[in-house]
Design an enzyme around this catalytic site. Structure first.
Site: not given
Length: 300
Positions: A125-126
């Site tokens: 995830d970012f």
């Protein structure tokens, strides 16, 4: 100075949301830029709530600090490398819109060594920090993708969660359903249409005040799995506004989730093929900053 021309996809967005999506700025930076007139629409100062129209020009006069784009390499051999993805950086961008991703940084590093571009085999995830593997050739990529699919590469995370986790160890098994429109994952105790089984094992490492440090081992690998499952049992990750407590995150001044994919372990025999030499190997981040911030002295 940087100029953005508003197209069909961004028409109707609020100015503040557009800049957060486009530049991944924290809201505080967007608001400061608007307040100090360093962010204008068609040459005029507008409020954060201003709705953008097609062909508007958004101009930023914010001078951003030059980023250190040299990737941190934890392990490398002739077939693969393991690099650290900072929180707030995309693993990769299949659409090619984002120029700065961990993949582009790794490829620049390899180019400097006269090597071919890397092949990504998974992502994070970012907003999550952690270790990512990249293959350096197609045979290695095929093996790595198979090992990940067959859960032969263990993924272990550290997280600071809100509240005191009572059980020293536990196993979370739920059904997860992603709502694409809301870009959010929901948890169900029962199987529903479109849901997928998510299993996470966790261990309480330490606790102080109203925070607990937990170690999570992924049995499955679903979108937002750890974040949603921990939130579901009443212990959302500190800094996670999507699934957690915004007021508490603000109190602790944490704008990003305190979650890190800090360890990868290779556990296979004949399935390893050309990577069989990695069986039994563990790659680990030597230091996780948020652990030392809240739980100094804890061994992980």
């Amino acid at each position: 100075m940087e100029t953005f021309k508003i197209g069909p996809k961004d028409e109707g967005k609020r100015l503040d949301q557009f800049m957060q999506d486009k530049k991944h700025w924290p809201r505080s930076l967007v608001m400061k830029a608007i307040r100090t007139k360093k962010l204008k629409v068609n040459g005029k100062k507008e409020d954060a709530s201003f709705r953008l129209s097609r062909r508007d020009d958004v101009v930023s006069y914010v001078l951003e600090e030059k980023k250190n784009t040299e990737p941190v390499i934890l392990y490398e051999d002739e077939n693969l490398l393991a690099a650290v993805k900072p929180a707030g950086l995309l693993s990769l961008d299949p659409e090619g819109k984002e120029k700065d991703t961990l993949l582009t940084r790794v490829n620049k590093y390899l180019e400097g060594k006269g090597k071919a571009p890397a092949i990504p085999v998974h992502r994070i995830d970012f907003h999550t920090e952690g270790i990512l593997l990249f293959a350096k050739n197609r045979p290695a990529a095929d093996v790595l993708e198979g090992l990940i699919r067959d859960r032969k590469i263990g993924k272990t995370y550290l997280a600071v969660v809100t509240g005191r986790v009572q059980n020293s160890k536990g196993r979370l098994e739920h059904q997860l359903f992603k709502d694409a429109k809301q870009n959010k994952v929901f948890v169900s105790e029962e199987r529903i249409k479109g849901s997928k089984t998510a299993i996470t094992e966790y261990e309480r490492m330490a606790a102080t005040g109203d925070l607990t440090l937990v170690k999570c081992h992924l049995i499955t690998g679903r979108t937002h799995q750890i974040r949603t499952q921990l939130a579901h049992i009443g212990h959302p990750i500190l800094g996670d506004d999507k699934y957690g407590f915004k007021a508490l995150n603000k109190e602790y001044k944490e704008r990003g989730q305190l979650l890190c994919a800090y360890q990868l372990s290779f556990d296979f025999t004949e399935e390893g093929g050309i990577l069989s030499y990695l069986s039994g190997k563990t790659i680990r981040l030597p230091k996780v900053a948020f652990v030392h911030k809240y739980f100094s002295g804890v061994h992980y």
